[in-house]
Enzyme design. Structure first.
Site, short mmCIF file in Angstrom:
data_model
loop_
_atom_site.label_atom_id
_atom_site.label_comp_id
_atom_site.label_asym_id
_atom_site.label_seq_id
_atom_site.Cartn_x
_atom_site.Cartn_y
_atom_site.Cartn_z
N CYS B 86 -8.62 -5.33 -5.48
CA CYS B 86 -8.34 -3.84 -5.43
C CYS B 86 -7.31 -3.29 -6.03
O CYS B 86 -7.57 -3.41 -7.52
CB CYS B 86 -7.93 -3.71 -3.89
SG CYS B 86 -8.36 -2.06 -3.26
N HIS B 194 -11.97 -7.02 -0.75
CA HIS B 194 -10.72 -8.11 -0.28
C HIS B 194 -11.27 -9.29 0.28
O HIS B 194 -11.54 -9.41 1.68
CB HIS B 194 -10.01 -7.24 0.67
CG HIS B 194 -9.24 -6.08 0.09
ND1 HIS B 194 -8.12 -6.21 -0.05
CD2 HIS B 194 -9.83 -4.72 0.05
CE1 HIS B 194 -7.66 -4.77 -0.73
NE2 HIS B 194 -8.75 -3.96 -0.26
N GLU B 196 -9.23 -11.85 0.86
CA GLU B 196 -8.40 -12.38 1.78
C GLU B 196 -8.44 -11.81 3.17
O GLU B 196 -7.69 -11.94 4.06
CB GLU B 196 -6.89 -11.90 1.26
CG GLU B 196 -6.38 -10.52 1.38
CD GLU B 196 -7.05 -9.53 0.46
OE1 GLU B 196 -7.98 -10.02 -0.39
OE2 GLU B 196 -6.59 -8.15 0.32
#
Lengths: 84, 227
Positions: B86, B194, B196
Site C-alpha cells: 500500500c 494487504h 498482512e
C-alpha cells in the site's frame, strides 16, 4: 530574495479523474463550453540566492521532490522580491 | 530469518505487519524508525501501509527521501527481499526501486474491501507457494492505487514477467489491472492489497500468509545448509 511560483499538473497523457468530475459539474451548472479541466498544484517558495543559482535549484527541486516526472509536468515563474 | 518493519511518521499498518511476521509466520521481527542508518542485520525489509507524512505533496513523496531509504536501496541491491504494501508500494515507486506511479482511484473513492487477486507469476520469491492463475482474497484499503506507467515500461513489465498480482475486478482503474509488481531482479515487490491483513481465517482470509511463507522458504533454501 526570490519568490518562486511552481505549477504542477498531471501530464497530458494521464487521465485526470478529478478534472473530469469538475468539468462534468461545470457542464451541469450550465457552462456548456467547458471542454477540459485539469487540476494541479500551486506552490510558492521564497528562496535566497543569486539569479542563476535559483533557477538551477528550482529545477532540481521540481525533479527530485515537487513533481513526479512519471505522471506530472511542472513549470515555474521566478520573481525578484524586495525585502521589506 | 529476521525482518525489519520500517516505521514512518503516519505509518498505520506497521503493527499488523509485525503481528503477521511474529505470530503467524513465526519469524523474528523488529520495528525500525525511518531515520535508521543501518539495516545490515536484517534479512528482509517490510514497508507497511499508512499515510506517511500525511500523504503531503504525493503519497510516499516525502517518505522516500527518509534516511532509511538509502539503506533500503542497499538491501535491495544486495538481493534481500523488500516488500512494500500500500503506502509502502507508493514509497517504492517514488524512490525508483519500482517503475511507474500511482494515480487516484478512477472513481475518486477510497476503497476498503476484500479484493480478489489473480496470481500472474508464481516464480518469484514472494509467490512461489501459490499456483499460477490461483485466485486469492486479500483486503485493499486505498484512495490512490490506480497504477500507471508509460507504454515502454508496461512492455518491459510484461516481457520480464514482473506483474505478480492483478485484480479480477479492476475497481481502481489500474493499467492492465495491476495490483502488484516486482523489480527486474525479482527481489522487490510492491502491492496495494494487504497480505498482512489476511494471515488468519479469523480475519476472513489466510491467503496472504503464503506470501510471507514464500519469502522464508526462498531464504532458507539459499541460507540454511541441510535445511
Amino acid at each position: 530574495m526570490y519568490k518562486v511560483k511552481v505549477f504542477v499538473t498531471l501530464r497530458e497523457s494521464v487521465l485526470d479523474p478529478q478534472g473530469k468530475a469538475v468539468q462534468q459539474s461545470l457542464t451541469n451548472l450550465g457552462y456548456e463550453g467547458v471542454q477540459d479541466v485539469r487540476i494541479g498544484k500551486y506552490m510558492e517558495l521564497t528562496i535566497d540566492g543569486s539569479n542563476q543559482e535559483v533557477e538551477k535549484t528550482v529545477q532540481e527541486m521540481c525533479e527530485k521532490l515537487l513533481s513526479n516526472p512519471v505522471v506530472e509536468d511542472y513549470r515555474y515563474e521566478i520573481e525578484e522580491s524586495v525585502q521589506q | 530469518m529476521k525482518f525489519a518493519v520500517i516505521v514512518f511518521p503516519g505509518s498505520n499498518c506497521d503493527v499488523d505487519m509485525f503481528h503477521a511476521v511474529q505470530d503467524e509466520l513465526g519469524e523474528e521481527v523488529e520495528y525500525v524508525w525511518h531515520d535508521a542508518d543501518d539495516l545490515s542485520e536484517f534479512d528482509g525489509i517490510l514497508l507497511p501501509g499508512g499515510f506517511s507524512y500525511g500523504d503531503y505533496l504525493r503519497s510516499g513523496a516525502i517518505a522516500h527521501l527518509s534516511k532509511v531509504m538509502s539503506e533500503v536501496k542497499k538491501a535491495a541491491q544486495a538481493g534481500k527481499p523488500v516488500l512494500g504494501v500500500c503506502n509502502g508500494f507508493q514509497i517504492l515507486l517514488e524512490s525508483g526501486l519500482l517503475p511507474g506511479a500511482m494515480l487516484r482511484n478512477k472513481d475518486l473513492k477510497f476503497v476498503c474491501k476484500p479484493a480478489q487477486l489473480k496470481v500472474e507469476n508464481n516464480e518469484t520469491m514472494f509467490s512461489s507457494l501459490y499456483s499460477k492463475g490461483e485466485k486469492v482474497t486479500i483486503p485493499v484499503a486505498h484512495g490512490e492505487g490506480n497504477y500507471y506507467c508509460d507504454e515502454a515500461t508496461l512492455q518491459q513489465l510484461q516481457a520480464n514477467q514482473q506483474i505478480v498480482f492483478t485484480y479480477t475486478d479492476n475497481f481502481n482503474g489500474s493499467l492492465e489491472s495491476i495490483a502488484g509488481i516486482v523489480n527486474e531482479q525479482g527481489n522487490v515487490l510492491g502491492m496495494m492489497p494487504h497480505p498482512e491483513r489476511a494471515v488468519d481465517e479469523l480475519l476472513g482470509s489466510a491467503d496472504g500468509l503464503k506470501l510471507f511463507q514464500s519469502i522464508v522458504k526462498q531464504w532458507r533454501e539459499s541460507h540454511v545448509v541441510n535445511a
